[in-house]
Each structure stands twice: as structure tokens, then as C-alpha cells.
Design an enzyme around this catalytic site. Sequence first.
Site, mmCIF file in Angstrom:
data_model
loop_
_atom_site.group_PDB
_atom_site.id
_atom_site.type_symbol
_atom_site.label_atom_id
_atom_site.label_comp_id
_atom_site.label_asym_id
_atom_site.label_seq_id
_atom_site.Cartn_x
_atom_site.Cartn_y
_atom_site.Cartn_z
ATOM 1 C CE LYS A 69 40.111 39.343 44.345
ATOM 2 N NZ LYS A 69 39.900 38.877 42.955
ATOM 3 C CG ASP A 89 36.915 40.868 43.063
ATOM 4 O OD1 ASP A 89 36.629 40.312 44.145
ATOM 5 O OD2 ASP A 89 37.827 40.477 42.315
#
Lengths: 442, 442
Positions: free
Chosen positions: B206, B202
Amino acid sequence: MTTLEPVKVGICGLGTVGGGTFNVLTRNADDIARRAGRPIVIQQVAARRDNPACDLAGINVTNDIFEVVRNPDIDVVVELIGGYDTARELVLEAISNGKHVVTANKALIAVHGNEIFQAAAEKGVMVAFEAAVAGGIPVIKSLREGLGGNRIQWLAGIINGTGNYILTHMRDEGRDFNDVLAEAQALGYAEADPTFDVEGIDAAHKLTILASIAYGVPLQFEKAYTEGISRITSEDIEQADNLGYVIKHLGISCRTDEGIELRVHPTLIPKQRLLANVHGVKNAIEIMGDAVGPTLYYGAGAGAEPTASAVVADLLDVARDMVTEHKYRTPYLAFSGIIEQSDQAPQVLPMENIVTAYYLRLMAVDRPGVLARVATILSEQGISIEALTQKEATEGELVPIIMLTHRTRESSMNEAIRQLESLADVAGSVTRIRVENLDDNA
Amino acid sequence: MTTLEPVKVGICGLGTVGGGTFNVLTRNADDIARRAGRPIVIQQVAARRDNPACDLAGINVTNDIFEVVRNPDIDVVVELIGGYDTARELVLEAISNGKHVVTANKALIAVHGNEIFQAAAEKGVMVAFEAAVAGGIPVIKSLREGLGGNRIQWLAGIINGTGNYILTHMRDEGRDFNDVLAEAQALGYAEADPTFDVEGIDAAHKLTILASIAYGVPLQFEKAYTEGISRITSEDIEQADNLGYVIKHLGISCRTDEGIELRVHPTLIPKQRLLANVHGVKNAIEIMGDAVGPTLYYGAGAGAEPTASAVVADLLDVARDMVTEHKYRTPYLAFSGIIEQSDQAPQVLPMENIVTAYYLRLMAVDRPGVLARVATILSEQGISIEALTQKEATEGELVPIIMLTHRTRESSMNEAIRQLESLADVAGSVTRIRVENLDDNA
């Protein structure tokens, strides 16, 4: 790549920020053109004297700033001369000539902003002022656009680097205010006349701007409460430290049911808060929105290129939006119709009406009954004590009493302090420093 | 006040973020209309099931998300279903139907962003994704617009709240990874399968997005280096603490002369740095620009309304810019022509080529000459030691040796570790944690 016409910029003022802006626009010209989709070119510079940091070869330089605002080849006037009257005249003439304006002038916006925005709205031009608050930190953009979905509840910031430099060194080195101020002056971090910075006027200018954007109210600098840091002692810094706090010079604006708080003063902040860990000349602003919760923005609040960074960001916005109809642009103060509807806006609260917690330090004769008399006065004003420490001393000697109170109204605290100072057991005046206890857990 | 046509929004997905977006748009509708100069209305919602947090009375609800992207009355599709394939199909069809898109889907943008932006550019529609990185923190806007005058040098962030929650509690309470993970799962801060968060996938999504915007390069998720926190022990946290460091799970991207570093891994950060003081589920990103110096952005990186805050900010941008010609809008990845010119863009560096400082912990038999052998191996790889501690022990017992090294190339460190692990005196594997030593003083 670039297919659009260049944006032609006139820079008024080639001091620290003007020089920085000139250099950033020049050095990063290729990247800036790729970002804007068109070059941003310096068409003219107005300066009373050379800035040795800038290479002006090939640049159209004048010593008349008004030549820039009358130059028909210029799209955007960048006002970096500072001050009130001439800057106001310059900006209003630029607007009247249909030019967009970018300014780093917090005093101008805080004091003359309502008039300037009104004039700009009538002409349909942009006035951008990211650089006016917290230098290079994009806090205006964050507050006005990035948090646009939120109802802003409060904001609190370290928005004067000089003051933060002084408080940081007083704390780290146990030194006195005047000692560190002299050092800051020698290093160029403080002016020869430091009033503007250390008495909180500069911070109040910036806070006024932030509060207007946060809540959609007209600029009301004259209603801001301003208290400086010149009376903070190393004793208070040490006592605050023992209690788990750091003293910072904060600008605080809070929206309450009664109105808007607008205040600059020394403030105790719990050590573990990020704001308490912002040191030296750096700035930081914490903003609380109803959806996002607390957010914080940190960086250099002053200096040539940090401030230039914000000026160039504004120029990029102007470059993109100059073709846009005015009604589609972001309103100057975040909300449309602010000045026209100012009679419906929430009012700035008089300082007597704010509610906060307090740190109190008083010197009292160490004799039986003194604490009871002190506690009775506070109790009669409805003020409850969260913590109290009294150093041991020989009976009859003066001893400091340190208290933290729970939240109470400033008017009650004023009355309590008046009564405490009239006690025969209490020597001199009571030191009162407000405690930052804004809710960080929305 | 409002004279412009409403902007009509279709929300796809009514889970946590969809529900939050619905509620923020509804609750703050008046303020949002004053900001946008026009109402932003929810025209349709597509959801497979009810969200008890939302009052859908009077709302056009469908259970077919594709009905929304085909609805001719809808201007903007808000994609909040998450995942890769269906989300990609949905967004591409919305674009193909000429609709603007707002998404909170980091995986979608990191993996399919180049294709999506290409399609959107051809149709001249916006794709906004502030909510995809660090929830409510307006870091995309700050990086893409607020710092637009800068050449970005590096960025480093705590961009996964679950991982930061676990590391914070491991440190504060001296607990083990698995113990805190179980607690985070019970509290809903971690998924039943925590791989995505704790192994850094994750965060790498980003980071990929941030790096593209920072440097103007295509999205290259597949080249990101990803290392999780599941092997961090409370012993390493304690040793780091003794040395003046905190261990955080950072996403780091740095522009060097050789290429762009793109890496997610546990990292030692000096305690006094603001990033080291970001606790619990909060996120923060530090960004270094050549003009502005270091800046930092802090807030809630996830959650219903914090993420909704970013979605609504994007809707405000779309509301203002939907009338603007596409060529005047801010490019998706900050710079125009990125994907077309991707062969000229700087390359992502293989992990072997990065240069950083290291923390090493190894268990060695406490006998004469061990330290000399360890130091020789490091020295032969050109690695110099900044600090070394070795606990006292009875001769012949296993004892931990802790070292901090100066900056060196990862390939040299790999070779040194290979040789250290082959020493007869060294038991088991060598723990290696990289040290964040990005220059904070530009």
C-alpha cells in the site's frame, strides 16, 4: 509532455485566499501541468489593492472584477471576493458568459447555491466549491465522489477553526470565553466582530453544503439551527471533562425516518473519539456511510494556502472535465435532478423534533426533596437519567447538579427545562448542552 | 432522470470483497444511478463457489473468470480474486480487450502496476484501484485529485488493520504479541499464516502505491524497507508510554533532497497526535502538502462493504470518464509520463541513508562507567541523546537503559548498535524502534 491547450484562469480577489491561490498556482505550475496534462495559467487578476505576498510582474491586473467575467480569453473564473450580493452577481454573469466557476465562498453557495447551480446547469458549465467547506480538506470530493457508493447516514464536523481555537484554549488553560476570544482576535484568528464564527453562522453555511451533498437535497440554510459557543463556561468544560467528555462546536446533520437534522451547537463528545482530539484552528469532519462505516477527514480549515489547495484541486477538475459533455460530469450536489425534484426530497426537521442526549447543569438549593422533584419532572417528560452528580454542600446552600440524560426528543427537553426553571429550589436558568451520540459502529 | 446507457460491469471473484461489492451495487442501485446519471448494472459474475451473503437470482454467473474479460457485453471488469499471477493475466487480458478495470488488489498494483498501467495507457482504458489502499478511505482520490495543487512532502499511515489491532490490544491490556495474535486469528482479523500482515508486506504494498501517487514516480515495491511487529514487547510499549509515545506500525514515505524514503516499521508516535489515537482494525493516513499542511484520512481499511465502498466509487469514476478521451483523464499515478520518464524520477533511498530519531532499549550490567561507555559510542557516531532513563538496581545486576535520540542517519545508528552490542557490559541485542518525527507544522 503537454500537448493540450492551456486552461486560462481569471482570479477575482487578491486577499488572503486569492493571494494564496496565485502563489500556489505559480509555485507549483510545473507539477500542476503534469497532473492536468496541460498548463493552468493565470490570464488576469482583479484586485482593488496589491497583495504584498504576490509578485504580479507580467500579470494582467485590473481593479474591475467584472472585466474578468467578460474577458473572452478566460475559461474559468475564480471568485475569491467573498460576501453575498456582488459575488452572486459576478458568478451569475460568469456563468451567463459560459465560463466555469471556482469559488471558496461558503455564504454564497449556502444562500444562493440553488439559483447558481440552476443557472450553471442551463449553460452547461461547472461550479466547483471544494474550498467553501473546511479549507484544504478534500471533504466535498470525498463525500461526493469517494463515498459515492454509500447511502450517507450522518456527518458531524468541527468546521469553524476560530470556535475550535477558543474552546481548545478554554479547556487547556481553564480560561474564560471572553479572555480567549480577545487573544484570538489579537492573533488574527478571530474577526473584530466575531459573531459570524462564534455564533455558528459560518459553520451552518458549511453544514448546509455538506448535508445537501450527503443526501441529495436542495440547499436550505434558512432551516439550519444555529447556537454559538459564547455561553460556554469553564465550569461546563470542567464538568464535561470529569464525565469523560470534551465540548466542541459541531455541525451535525443526520438522516432520520422523519427528515434531516441540520444543527450547529456546542456538543459533548467522548474523549476517546478522534473528533474530541482535534485541537486549535484545525477542522475535521466525520462521515458515516452505510457501506464504509465511519470515516474522518482532518486538516486546516482556513488560511491562504490551505484554502488555495482546494481551489487548485477544483481547477484541476475543471481542466479535465471542461471538454466533457455536461451530463457526464459529477452533479453539483452529488445527485442529478435535485432542484427539479425538491418537492420529493426529505425535509429538514424542526429543532423541536430532533432526538439526542443531553448534559444539564442547574444550581439548586441543597435541601431534602430537591433531587426527587428534579427527577420527577424529567421522568414525566419520558427523559431517563444516565448519570447524575451533586456536589456536597451545607444544607440550604446553592449547589450544582450535573446530569447526563439518555436520548430524548428536544421538545420534551424544552418542556422539562421550563418546569425545572420554575421550581423554587432552582436558581437561574438551566444549562443544556447536547451530547454527540451518533452511532460510530455501523 | 436517467437518459444514458447503463454501464455494464463484470465482477470476477465473489469472496469477501466481491460479495460486498455485489451487495452494495444492488442495495444502493437507485442512488448510484442518480449519482452517475446512468445505472451501473452487474452483467456477469464469475465465482468458483456461492457466497451465502449474496442473492444471485437472475444474475449471469460463471465459474470461469476469463469468460468475463472476454464477454463483449461488459464495459468494466472488477478484479476481486486477489493474488499475483492469475490476477495479472486476467487484468492484462481485460485491458487488451478494451475493457476498463477496477481492482482492490494491492499486491497486483504494487508489483505489476507499471506493466499494467503501460498496457492500459496504450489501449486508452482506465485502471482504478482506490480499494487497494486503506479499504473504504478515499485516500487515493484525495491524494491524486483533492491535494493536486500540492507538492507532497511526506505521508505516514496505519495501513494494516491486523497489525493495528494487535498493537492496540497489547497496549490496552498489557498482553504479549503471540497472545493477541492468537486472539486475532480466532476472531478472523488475522490469517492462519499472519506473515503478510504482521511482517509489513501488505503495508509495504500500500505504501508503494501511495508514494508513487504522491511524488509521481514508478512503483518500486522491491525497494521498500519492511520490518514487522512480531518482536515488539509489552515492555517496549510500556516504556514508550512512560515517555509519552504510542507504538504503531507505520508506513512512511518522505521526499528528501537525496531521494524518497519508503519504509514500513514499528514507530513511536507522540500520544497527542491523531495517528496515535487510531485504534483496533481502523486505518489512517496523514499526508503533508506544501500548500495544505497536514491532512488526515481515517476509516475502515478492510472488510466486505468498506472495501466495496471504494470499488463502487471507482465504478462511478469510470462511468463518468469512459466517454472522455484518455488524455483528459487523471493519470493512473497522478502525473503524466511517469513510466516513460522514470530515469529522471527521484530514487528510493537505501534504508542506511534515512534520517530519523530512535528509541533504544538495552540491558546493561549496573556498574560504574557503563553509561559513560554507552554515551561515548553514541557521541562518536554523532548521535545526541534527547532523554535517558535507567531503572535503579543492585550493583552488578542487569538493568534496562532506555534512550531517545535526536535525528541521525540510520547507518550511524547501525554502527552504534554494533558497538553497543559488543560491550561486555551489555547483554543480548539492542532494541531499536524508530520515532516518528515528521514535521506536523507546515
